[in-house]
Design a protein around this motif. Structure first.
Motif, PDB file in Angstrom:
ATOM      1  N   ALA A  40      16.787  29.895 -22.999  1.00  0.00           N
ATOM      2  CA  ALA A  40      15.492  29.290 -22.685  1.00  0.00           C
ATOM      3  C   ALA A  40      15.648  28.047 -21.817  1.00  0.00           C
ATOM      4  N   ASN A  41      16.657  27.232 -22.094  1.00  0.00           N
ATOM      5  CA  ASN A  41      16.862  26.008 -21.314  1.00  0.00           C
ATOM      6  C   ASN A  41      17.203  26.313 -19.861  1.00  0.00           C
ATOM      7  N   LEU A  46      15.875  26.650 -14.107  1.00  0.00           N
ATOM      8  CA  LEU A  46      15.839  27.418 -12.866  1.00  0.00           C
ATOM      9  C   LEU A  46      14.416  27.614 -12.365  1.00  0.00           C
ATOM     10  N   THR A  47      13.493  27.790 -13.294  1.00  0.00           N
ATOM     11  CA  THR A  47      12.095  28.005 -12.907  1.00  0.00           C
ATOM     12  C   THR A  47      11.478  26.736 -12.335  1.00  0.00           C
ATOM     13  N   SER A  49      12.960  23.820 -11.364  1.00  0.00           N
ATOM     14  CA  SER A  49      13.690  23.145 -10.291  1.00  0.00           C
ATOM     15  C   SER A  49      13.821  23.986  -9.026  1.00  0.00           C
ATOM     16  N   TYR A  50      13.795  25.323  -9.165  1.00  0.00           N
ATOM     17  CA  TYR A  50      14.068  26.162  -8.003  1.00  0.00           C
ATOM     18  C   TYR A  50      13.013  27.240  -7.746  1.00  0.00           C
ATOM     19  N   LEU A  51      12.663  28.020  -8.757  1.00  0.00           N
ATOM     20  CA  LEU A  51      11.761  29.142  -8.500  1.00  0.00           C
ATOM     21  C   LEU A  51      10.366  28.679  -8.084  1.00  0.00           C
ATOM     22  N   GLU A  52       9.786  27.761  -8.832  1.00  0.00           N
ATOM     23  CA  GLU A  52       8.430  27.311  -8.495  1.00  0.00           C
ATOM     24  C   GLU A  52       8.377  26.619  -7.134  1.00  0.00           C
ATOM     25  N   PRO A  53       9.306  25.686  -6.815  1.00  0.00           N
ATOM     26  CA  PRO A  53       9.311  25.124  -5.455  1.00  0.00           C
ATOM     27  C   PRO A  53       9.547  26.190  -4.389  1.00  0.00           C
ATOM     28  N   ALA A  54      10.383  27.205  -4.708  1.00  0.00           N
ATOM     29  CA  ALA A  54      10.659  28.261  -3.728  1.00  0.00           C
ATOM     30  C   ALA A  54       9.413  29.083  -3.451  1.00  0.00           C
ATOM     31  N   LEU A  55       8.669  29.414  -4.480  1.00  0.00           N
ATOM     32  CA  LEU A  55       7.444  30.183  -4.292  1.00  0.00           C
ATOM     33  C   LEU A  55       6.412  29.395  -3.488  1.00  0.00           C
ATOM     34  N   ALA A  56       6.399  28.077  -3.675  1.00  0.00           N
ATOM     35  CA  ALA A  56       5.475  27.239  -2.907  1.00  0.00           C
ATOM     36  C   ALA A  56       5.923  27.073  -1.466  1.00  0.00           C
ATOM     37  N   THR A  75      13.058  35.494 -10.541  1.00  0.00           N
ATOM     38  CA  THR A  75      11.863  35.933 -11.270  1.00  0.00           C
ATOM     39  C   THR A  75      12.241  36.845 -12.427  1.00  0.00           C
ATOM     40  N   GLU A  76      13.148  37.791 -12.188  1.00  0.00           N
ATOM     41  CA  GLU A  76      13.581  38.705 -13.254  1.00  0.00           C
ATOM     42  C   GLU A  76      14.273  37.951 -14.377  1.00  0.00           C
ATOM     43  N   PHE A  77      15.079  36.951 -14.045  1.00  0.00           N
ATOM     44  CA  PHE A  77      15.769  36.173 -15.080  1.00  0.00           C
ATOM     45  C   PHE A  77      14.766  35.386 -15.922  1.00  0.00           C
ATOM     46  N   ARG A  78      13.728  34.894 -15.274  1.00  0.00           N
ATOM     47  CA  ARG A  78      12.711  34.136 -16.012  1.00  0.00           C
ATOM     48  C   ARG A  78      12.017  34.999 -17.065  1.00  0.00           C
TER      49      ARG A  78
END
Length: 375
Positions: A40-41, A46-47, A49-56, A75-78
């Motif tokens: 979970a941590n 990753l979500t 620090s990286y995934l959400e900024p990447a999607l934006a 996304t799959e890992f999340r």
């Protein structure tokens, strides 16, 4: 801001993920029980620090195709809720993401065509950096202002707080050291000039209040530093990139940095020069037409309102204008003189013409008068 384009941001994003997961994969004990909190941590980190900024920051075209596998892997890992294979499955999952991140970074770095931008793309990147740097300048002193207010409140309440701020802990201490600042100095630098409204100065006082008033010294420091920062971005990064984006001229030769002109950023340059070389006094910038709140002979001390207004004057249209070749029409005098004599002449000319761009005309007038007197 070194990551002034989208490709640069994606390269750093992918490389950070690769470095972090590489270290985790190399050191994670595969025979250890995987705690739900460990999964979970990492998902949360990753979500956020990286995934959400990447999607934006989702790209288009060729770049989108290169980064899509990394976005999919993150996304799959999340979405994973549990791992029946424990630590072994966990290491396999992060190794997969690490490898995809490495491939993404290498692909982005090795494809030079991805760095070729349109004029509009360069201007968009510059406008973003321009706005970001302005907001940073406007908010730079918030934490220090809060610290000064906290110290004043503690003193007012009679609590025995120290008179020095420890910069490593941001706590008030009694004894000075090489890591402290006297609160008396910080308070003085954070306090603006008082404004007293009387019947005789009502109009002037209202005008100053509407402009934001005279900023404290520490605010002026942040505001004036902005001119140096944005001038460097223009000269070192965006003029060359705009020249490259414009391609070649009618003569089929590539445009050069100096072929890209902007009256707005020329005025920024003049203000920066006065700040750096005229002790902050308005000299060369005295005839500014766009950034016209500077006053000849007075200190350059923009108010918060004036700095905020700069958000609205970024010269989009001007930067879209086609370049024009620069033709040099000047040459230095082909003579050698003693250094001491040259220094005396330079000092004399600077006294006659404080504005640098007028000094050559002063020397030329003297020589023209001398040559004319011979006839």
């Amino acid at each position: 801001m070194p990551l002034e384009d989208q490709v640069g941001r994606w390269i750093e994003r992918a490389e950070h993920i690769k470095i972090m997961l590489d270290q985790m994969a190399a050191t994670w004990p595969s025979n250890q029980r995987l705690l739900p909190s460990s999964l979970a941590n990492l998902q949360e980190m990753l979500t956020h620090s990286y995934l959400e900024p990447a999607l934006a920051d989702a790209p288009e075209g060729a770049v989108a195709g290169i980064v899509e596998p990394l976005l999919t892997a993150l996304t799959e890992f999340r979405e994973i809720t549990s791992m029946s294979g424990g630590s072994r499955e966990f290491v396999e999952a992060i190794t997969k993401i690490r490898d995809i991140a490495q491939t993404t970074a290498l692909s982005l770095r090795s494809d030079d065509s991805l760095r070729v931008q349109t004029v509009d793309e360069v201007i968009s990147d510059f406008a973003e950096e321009y706005r970001t740097s302005l907001i940073l300048a406007l908010t730079a002193n918030y934490a220090l202002s809060q610290t000064v207010t906290r110290w004043r409140d503690e003193k007012f309440k009679g609590r025995g707080v120290g008179n020095h701020l420890d910069l490593s802990t941001m706590q008030f201490v009694g004894d000075p050291s090489d890591r402290t600042i006297p609160m008396a100095n910080l308070t003085s630098a954070s306090t603006g000039e008082p404004l007293v409204v009387t019947p005789s100065n009502f109009g002037a006082a209202m005008k100053e209040m509407m402009s934001g008033g005279t900023p404290p010294p520490i605010y002026r420091m942040a505001y004036t530093q902005w001119f140096t920062t944005i001038h460097a971005a223009w000269e070192d990064t965006y003029r060359p990139r705009l020249a490259a984006a414009h391609g070649v001229g009618p003569d089929r030769k590539s445009w050069e940095k100096n072929d890209i002109r902007s009256e707005f950023f020329h005025e920024v340059k003049l203000i920066r020069h006065d700040i750096s070389h005229k002790r902050g006094i308005c000299v060369g910038s005295a005839h500014n037409k766009i950034i016209n709140w500077v006053v000849p002979g007075e200190e350059i001390a923009p108010t918060p309102r004036q700095m905020l207004d700069l958000l609205d004057v970024f010269p989009d249209a001007e930067l879209r204008c086609p370049p024009t070749k620069t033709e040099s029409t000047t040459d230095p005098l082909p003579y050698q003189f003693e250094r001491e004599w040259v220094a005396r002449v330079r000092a004399h000319v600077e006294r006659l013409a404080p504005a640098k761009k007028k000094r050559a005309a002063v020397v030329q007038q003297v020589l023209d008068d001398w040559m004319g007197a011979e006839h």
